[in-house]
Design a protein around this motif. Sequence first.
Motif, PDB file in Angstrom:
ATOM      1  N   PRO A  63       0.946  -0.892  -0.048  1.00 54.62           N
ATOM      2  CA  PRO A  63      -0.083   0.325   0.233  1.00 54.62           C
ATOM      3  C   PRO A  63       0.741   0.944  -0.330  1.00 54.62           C
ATOM      4  O   PRO A  63       2.024   0.991   0.719  1.00 54.62           O
ATOM      5  N   ASN A  64       0.650   1.536   0.014  1.00 56.09           N
ATOM      6  CA  ASN A  64       1.306   3.486  -0.509  1.00 56.09           C
ATOM      7  C   ASN A  64       1.032   4.269   0.110  1.00 56.09           C
ATOM      8  O   ASN A  64      -0.327   4.287   0.422  1.00 56.09           O
ATOM      9  N   PRO A  65       1.848   5.332   0.745  1.00 50.41           N
ATOM     10  CA  PRO A  65       1.685   6.203   1.731  1.00 50.41           C
ATOM     11  C   PRO A  65       0.782   7.437   1.475  1.00 50.41           C
ATOM     12  O   PRO A  65       0.995   7.300  -0.144  1.00 50.41           O
ATOM     13  N   GLU A  66      -0.247   7.663   2.237  1.00 49.20           N
ATOM     14  CA  GLU A  66      -0.184   9.039   2.010  1.00 49.20           C
ATOM     15  C   GLU A  66      -0.069  10.197   3.173  1.00 49.20           C
ATOM     16  O   GLU A  66      -0.057  10.310   4.244  1.00 49.20           O
ATOM     17  N   VAL A  67       0.129  11.413   1.590  1.00 48.91           N
ATOM     18  CA  VAL A  67       1.373  12.538   2.517  1.00 48.91           C
ATOM     19  C   VAL A  67      -0.371  13.676   2.385  1.00 48.91           C
ATOM     20  O   VAL A  67      -0.097  13.835   1.126  1.00 48.91           O
ATOM     21  N   THR A  68      -0.652  13.676   3.196  1.00 54.22           N
ATOM     22  CA  THR A  68      -1.322  15.541   3.712  1.00 54.22           C
ATOM     23  C   THR A  68      -0.558  16.796   3.927  1.00 54.22           C
ATOM     24  O   THR A  68       0.235  16.587   4.594  1.00 54.22           O
ATOM     25  N   VAL A  69      -0.700  18.085   3.342  1.00 46.12           N
ATOM     26  CA  VAL A  69       0.838  19.343   3.613  1.00 46.12           C
ATOM     27  C   VAL A  69      -0.897  20.272   3.506  1.00 46.12           C
ATOM     28  O   VAL A  69      -2.094  20.627   2.869  1.00 46.12           O
ATOM     29  N   MET A  70      -0.665  20.429   4.838  1.00 48.80           N
ATOM     30  CA  MET A  70      -1.448  22.028   4.693  1.00 48.80           C
ATOM     31  C   MET A  70      -1.103  23.456   5.498  1.00 48.80           C
ATOM     32  O   MET A  70       0.236  23.191   6.584  1.00 48.80           O
ATOM     33  N   ALA A  71      -1.737  24.458   4.906  1.00 54.88           N
ATOM     34  CA  ALA A  71      -0.614  25.792   5.000  1.00 54.88           C
ATOM     35  C   ALA A  71      -1.236  26.669   5.221  1.00 54.88           C
ATOM     36  O   ALA A  71      -2.793  26.720   4.023  1.00 54.88           O
ATOM     37  N   GLY A  72      -1.044  27.788   6.117  1.00 58.17           N
ATOM     38  CA  GLY A  72      -1.939  29.078   6.276  1.00 58.17           C
ATOM     39  C   GLY A  72      -1.287  29.924   7.065  1.00 58.17           C
ATOM     40  O   GLY A  72      -0.970  30.094   7.556  1.00 58.17           O
ATOM     41  N   PRO A  73      -1.800  30.769   6.543  1.00 60.55           N
ATOM     42  CA  PRO A  73      -1.591  32.416   7.409  1.00 60.55           C
ATOM     43  C   PRO A  73      -2.009  32.329   8.876  1.00 60.55           C
ATOM     44  O   PRO A  73      -2.971  31.971   9.293  1.00 60.55           O
ATOM     45  N   VAL A  74      -1.369  33.228  10.124  1.00 60.15           N
ATOM     46  CA  VAL A  74      -1.604  33.197  11.470  1.00 60.15           C
ATOM     47  C   VAL A  74      -1.966  34.711  11.352  1.00 60.15           C
ATOM     48  O   VAL A  74      -1.942  35.426  11.314  1.00 60.15           O
ATOM     49  N   THR A  75      -3.207  34.529  12.015  1.00 65.73           N
ATOM     50  CA  THR A  75      -4.088  36.448  12.298  1.00 65.73           C
ATOM     51  C   THR A  75      -4.512  36.268  13.553  1.00 65.73           C
ATOM     52  O   THR A  75      -4.240  35.508  14.870  1.00 65.73           O
ATOM     53  N   ARG A  76      -3.398  37.177  13.738  1.00 64.43           N
ATOM     54  CA  ARG A  76      -3.171  38.345  15.505  1.00 64.43           C
ATOM     55  C   ARG A  76      -5.187  38.206  16.094  1.00 64.43           C
ATOM     56  O   ARG A  76      -5.858  38.432  15.541  1.00 64.43           O
ATOM     57  N   ARG A  77      -4.527  37.991  16.768  1.00 65.98           N
ATOM     58  CA  ARG A  77      -6.487  37.776  17.688  1.00 65.98           C
ATOM     59  C   ARG A  77      -6.217  39.517  18.773  1.00 65.98           C
ATOM     60  O   ARG A  77      -7.603  39.574  19.508  1.00 65.98           O
ATOM     61  N   LEU A  78      -4.628  39.386  19.038  1.00 69.71           N
ATOM     62  CA  LEU A  78      -4.662  40.336  20.586  1.00 69.71           C
ATOM     63  C   LEU A  78      -3.046  41.296  19.885  1.00 69.71           C
ATOM     64  O   LEU A  78      -2.504  40.768  18.711  1.00 69.71           O
ATOM     65  N   PRO A  79      -3.348  42.385  20.900  1.00 70.97           N
ATOM     66  CA  PRO A  79      -2.198  43.693  20.079  1.00 70.97           C
ATOM     67  C   PRO A  79      -0.914  43.178  20.012  1.00 70.97           C
ATOM     68  O   PRO A  79       0.263  41.956  20.234  1.00 70.97           O
ATOM     69  N   GLU A  80      -0.759  43.100  18.899  1.00 69.89           N
ATOM     70  CA  GLU A  80       0.975  42.632  18.538  1.00 69.89           C
ATOM     71  C   GLU A  80       2.149  42.882  19.415  1.00 69.89           C
ATOM     72  O   GLU A  80       3.509  42.144  19.041  1.00 69.89           O
ATOM     73  N   SER A  81       2.064  43.791  20.297  1.00 68.25           N
ATOM     74  CA  SER A  81       3.608  43.819  21.187  1.00 68.25           C
ATOM     75  C   SER A  81       3.188  43.095  22.221  1.00 68.25           C
ATOM     76  O   SER A  81       4.006  42.417  22.682  1.00 68.25           O
ATOM     77  N   LEU A  82       1.738  42.234  22.294  1.00 68.56           N
ATOM     78  CA  LEU A  82       1.557  40.671  22.994  1.00 68.56           C
ATOM     79  C   LEU A  82       2.732  39.745  22.305  1.00 68.56           C
ATOM     80  O   LEU A  82       2.747  38.795  22.945  1.00 68.56           O
ATOM     81  N   THR A  83       1.456  39.608  21.245  1.00 65.01           N
ATOM     82  CA  THR A  83       1.973  38.057  20.036  1.00 65.01           C
ATOM     83  C   THR A  83       3.049  38.398  19.830  1.00 65.01           C
ATOM     84  O   THR A  83       3.620  36.996  19.693  1.00 65.01           O
ATOM     85  N   GLY A  84       3.931  39.531  19.419  1.00 65.44           N
ATOM     86  CA  GLY A  84       4.761  39.572  18.440  1.00 65.44           C
ATOM     87  C   GLY A  84       4.381  39.977  16.902  1.00 65.44           C
ATOM     88  O   GLY A  84       2.792  39.691  16.431  1.00 65.44           O
ATOM     89  N   PRO A  85       5.053  39.143  15.913  1.00 66.23           N
ATOM     90  CA  PRO A  85       4.229  39.910  14.159  1.00 66.23           C
ATOM     91  C   PRO A  85       3.626  38.522  14.151  1.00 66.23           C
ATOM     92  O   PRO A  85       4.579  37.465  14.558  1.00 66.23           O
ATOM     93  N   ALA A  86       2.757  38.877  12.866  1.00 64.58           N
ATOM     94  CA  ALA A  86       1.804  37.827  12.540  1.00 64.58           C
ATOM     95  C   ALA A  86       3.244  36.313  11.839  1.00 64.58           C
ATOM     96  O   ALA A  86       4.063  37.079  11.048  1.00 64.58           O
ATOM     97  N   ALA A  87       2.854  35.666  11.572  1.00 61.53           N
ATOM     98  CA  ALA A  87       3.263  34.966  10.447  1.00 61.53           C
ATOM     99  C   ALA A  87       2.734  33.781   9.895  1.00 61.53           C
ATOM    100  O   ALA A  87       1.939  33.067  10.490  1.00 61.53           O
ATOM    101  N   GLY A  88       3.465  32.770   9.595  1.00 62.77           N
ATOM    102  CA  GLY A  88       2.611  31.945   8.614  1.00 62.77           C
ATOM    103  C   GLY A  88       2.906  30.313   9.328  1.00 62.77           C
ATOM    104  O   GLY A  88       3.885  30.085  10.242  1.00 62.77           O
ATOM    105  N   GLN A  89       1.680  29.325   8.947  1.00 60.71           N
ATOM    106  CA  GLN A  89       2.105  28.015   9.855  1.00 60.71           C
ATOM    107  C   GLN A  89       1.668  26.328   8.673  1.00 60.71           C
ATOM    108  O   GLN A  89       1.198  27.445   7.806  1.00 60.71           O
TER     109      GLN A  89
END
Length: 418
Positions: A63-89
Motif C-alpha cells: 500500500p502506498n503512503p498518504e501525504v497531507t500538506v496544509m499551510a496558511g497564515p496566522v491572524t493576530r487576535r491580540l495586539p502585536e505588542s503581546l503576540t509579536g509579528p504575525a507569521a504563517g504555519q
Amino acid sequence: MQKIFILLIVLFFLSSSISAQETLKLSIEEIQRLGLEANGLVLAARSQVNISEAGVVAASAFPNPEVTVMAGPVTRRLPESLTGPAAGQRVVTVNQPIENPFMRQARIASAEAGVEANRASFDQVRADLAAQIRVRAYELILRQKQAEIEAGIYELLEDVRQRIKLNVERGEAARFELIRADTEVQSAANRKEAARLIAQQARIALMQLTAGALPLNFEVSASLDDPDNLPSMEILRQEVPNVNPDVVRLQAEQERAKMRIDQERASVLPSLNVLYTNHQDAQFNANTVGVSVRVPLFYRRRGEIDTAIYDAARIRDTLEYRRYEVGQLFEIAWQALQIAKRRVEMFEGGLIKEAENAVRVAQAAYRFGERGLIELLDTQRVLRGIQNDSLQARFDLQAAAAEIDRLRAYYPKEHTVE
C-alpha cells in the motif's frame, strides 16, 4: 447457410486459379498448429491468462503512503505588542498503512491460484479446438472418399447406359430399359454433385476453425486408416481424471476459494496505520508519531466469511462430480472406439471384397444377358452401402480417438506460443 453458400461461390470462382497452383499438403498436426495460432477464442483465452498474471502483480503490491500538506497564515487576535509579528504555519502528515501479513499472503495465493485456473481454461479451449480440427479434418477425408465413390458409380452407370443405348438403337433391347438407365444415371449424377458439395462444406468448416489460416489449395495429408496411438485403457483410466483441463481448473478454483476464506478471516484482525505529523509555526517545530488502529468490534465479517466457505463447498462438490463425469465420458469414448474397431475389422475381413466380386459378376452376367439391369443396380447399391459404412466406421474410430485426446488434453502443445 447463407455464409456457407457465399463461401461455396467464392471457392467456385477461385477453383481455376487454385487448380493451377501446386496443392499444399498439410498433416493434421500442422493444421492444428495453424488453428491454435489463429483462432480468436484461443487468443482470447491466452489474454485472460495474461490478465490474471497482472492480477498477481497487483495483489503483491504494497500500500502506498498518504501525504497531507496544509499551510496558511496566522491572524493576530491580540495586539502585536503581546503576540509579536504575525507569521504563517505549515502541517505535514504522513499516513502509512501497515498491511496484515496473513491477509496479504492469502490474497497473493488466491491470485496465483486464479492464474492456474485461467491456464487450465486456456488448455481446455486449446484441447477442444484441436479435437474439433482433427474431427473436421477426418470428416473432410470421409466426404472426399464418399464423393469418389459416387463419382465411380456415376461412371459405371453412364457406361451401362451407353451400352443400353446401343442395344436399343440396334433393336436388341426395349426402350424402357434406356428410360430406366437414364433415370438411374440422373440419380447418380445428383448424388455425385451432392457428395461434392458436402465435401466442399466440410472443407469450409475446417477453414472456419482455423480462422482462415489455411490456404485454399490445401490438402489433408492423412488417412482414415491412421492408427490412434493411444495408451492402454488402464493408463488412460488413471490419467484422464487427473489431467483433464476442466478438473485442473476446478482444483485451482478450489484452492483459490480456500485462500479467499483465509483472506476474509485475516481481515478480521486489527489493521494499523502509522501516522507522522510535522507542525511548524513562527515559534515552534513539533513532530508527532502515532498509530491508528481499526478495531473490528461490532462486525467481524461473518457474512463474507460464510459466503467464502459456502463457495468453497460448492466448488468442491462440483469438482468431485466433474471428476466422476470425465471418467464416465472417457469410458463412453473408449467403448465407442472399441465398437468402431470391431466394425472396421468386420469390413476388413472380406465383406467389401465379397461385395466388389458380386458387382463384377453382375456386370459380366449383364453383358452376356444373363442378368438384368435391376440385379446389377441392386449389387451396386449393396456395394455402395458397405463402402459408406466402412468409411463411417473408420471415421467413428478417429472421432472417438480425438475425443479421448480431448479429455486428456493431448494436442501439439509444442507448436503453440505460451
